[in-house]
Design a protein around this motif. Structure first.
Motif: not given
Length: 529
Positions: A512-529
């Protein structure tokens, strides 16, 4: 000269075949579903028709024949329910699918063609299961001729069920259009029908016994006609065959009349996209309550997620595979064992959590859609977004899941307080890890590119669903195994249960902790391209 109904049927089937062939997901569905159930029913995996045939050959004639007759009766009921669901959901849909045909030929030809197409499709999907069971029984009984009536009779039952339920579907559609029920209400009715289907499935032996004294039991005579020493009556088999031929002809006539009512009635032309109660809400009592325990932006996103789900509950339809897994597990416990009823509590916790994480958190990019870039650049952080999605699942699910698991444990007589507490911890751990695990995977996958539920629903990617299910099985395995060992006739020490559940709790916390951190990091790097 070829009949117009035949032309409509042939064209509709070709369109369906092309659609299945061009879609890997639908191809897999049409291959895996019958394959999975054929393995089970035939006896290649676990006890099945082959074992019944062996018992029949060994002299257990009466109990095996009674078992086959009961299975046939409950199968007829299940086929009727499946046919009604299919007809109400697709075959009797508004005429969009057949509008081209309706402008070129008669309504009767189009109605008959649509019934034939629907019957052919779901017969092709499910009859191979009955075929595998019939052949396996004949092989086990060392009586090849037994397969003749079992194969032909089961095929006829599928045809009868498909055609006979078509007017029910048309009638249901006519009533639904007449009363102007909303999409959500219709979806609820469909879920209720599906629940009734599973109720019959899990009580099939009781259903079979209850119908044994009715003329419907003549279906068993038809299927057992070439099974030597089975005691099938040719007269009753012939009577059933004649009666069902009449039923098929009458159903086709009724389908034509009802199709005219559905496709040309003024009520059917109404725009059912206009949902009542779409007025913008000004009061936010739910958000205000949530804001007392979480930051207001998080509360706003949680409320938005719930409100979207309320408007389009079929978004949650993809929790169905997880629920199905639980129902199959429960069904196997009832009919196959060897686990005790005490195993139901962890099954409830595991499948409930699996279903909860298969909802809107497994598809965060799809459910937000075009609004996601604007959301993430409007002051809402990725942490807030991920927490809101997780809260939207955990807040309603955790009390339900823990209550259901503990209630089940106490209800089935689990006497050890330590084991009851372990079940509660198991449920809490899975309820927490499910949304965060699905979020961590969901941010990697775009939404599925096809939607059986319509364009207004973005479905999760099937690869994400598979990876998420595997992850949940991995996390839940230690606790599920320990609780399963406790439920066996010679249960293990409760302390062993505590160790297994403790391992699941620790693993769940890490994931759960790893999933939370990973999802946040992935959204921080999110791009529509």
């Amino acid at each position: 000269m070829t009949s117009p109904a035949v032309v409509v049927t042939r064209t509709a089937l070709r369109q369906t075949y092309r659609r299945v062939r061009e879609s890997k997901r639908m191809t897999a569905f049409f291959l895996l579903i019958p394959g999975f159930f054929a393995l089970q029913v035939s006896g290649l995996v676990g006890p099945g028709a082959y074992d019944l045939g062996r018992r029949f050959a060994a002299g257990e004639v009466a109990p095996v024949v009674a078992r086959v007759r009961g299975t046939v009766l409950s199968g007829v009921v299940l086929l009727a329910l499946m046919g009604t669901l299919g007809a109400a959901g697709g075959n009797s849909e508004f005429k969009d699918r057949y509008v081209t045909f309706l402008t070129a030929t008669s309504t009767r030809a189009v109605a008959v063609g649509s019934v034939a197409r629907q019957t052919a499709v779901w017969t092709a999907l499910f009859w191979p299961v009955a075929l595998a069971g019939a052949v396996a029984f004949a092989v086990g009984a060392e009586a090849p001729v037994a397969a003749v009536s079992l194969v032909a009779g089961s095929l006829w039952l599928f045809v009868v069920a498909g055609v006979a339920t078509a007017p029910i579907g048309f009638g249901a559609r006519w009533l639904l259009d007449g009363y102007g029920l909303s999409k959500n209400a219709r979806f609820g009715l469909g879920v209720g029908m599906l629940g009734l289907f599973y109720l019959v499935l899990f009580t099939r032996r009781t259903v079979g016994a209850a119908l044994g004294a009715t003329p419907l039991s003549w279906a068993g005579d038809l299927l057992l006609l070439t099974v030597r020493d089975a005691g099938a009556s040719p007269a009753r088999a012939g009577g059933f065959l004649l009666a069902t031929v009449g039923l098929v002809l009458g159903s086709l006539a009724a389908s034509v009349r009802l199709a005219e009512a559905v496709w040309y009635d003024d009520r059917a032309l109404g725009d059912d996209d206009e949902e009542a109660g779409d007025d913008p809400a000004t009061a936010t009592p739910v958000r205000d309550v949530l804001a007392s325990v979480v930051p207001r932006p998080t509360a706003a996103l949680v409320e938005t997620t719930w409100r979207r789900t309320k408007r389009t509950p079929k978004t949650l339809w993809y929790v169905y595979p997880a629920v199905f897994v639980g129902l199959v597990m429960a069904e196997q416990l009832v009919y196959s064992g060897p686990f005790d009823a005490a195993m139901y509590a962890p099954v409830v916790a595991f499948t409930g959590a699996l279903a909860a994480g298969s909802g809107f958190t497994l598809n965060p990019l799809g459910t937000e859609g075009d609004a996601l870039p604007a959301l993430l650049t409007a002051g809402v952080s990725s942490e807030t977004f991920v927490r809101a999605k997780a809260y939207a699942v955990v807040l309603p699910v955790m009390p339900l899941l823990v209550g259901a698991a503990l209630g089940t444990a106490i209800g089935v007589g689990v006497s050890s307080p330590l084991v009851v507490a372990a079940i509660g911890v198991f449920a809490v751990a899975l309820a927490v890890v499910a949304p965060l695990c699905s979020l961590a995977l969901g941010v990697h996958y775009p939404p599925g590119d096809e939607g059986l539920l319509g364009e207004d629903v973005q479905i999760p990617n099937k690869s994400a669903s598979a990876a998420y299910t595997l992850g949940m099985v991995t996390v839940g395995a230690p606790g599920l195994g320990a609780l399963g060992a406790y439920a066996r006739p010679s249960p293990v020490d409760p302390a062993t249960v505590a160790v297994g559940v403790g391992a699941t709790a620790i693993l769940a916390a890490l994931v759960a902790w790893g999933g939370y951190r990973h999802a946040v990091a992935k959204l921080d790097a999110y791009s529509v391209e």
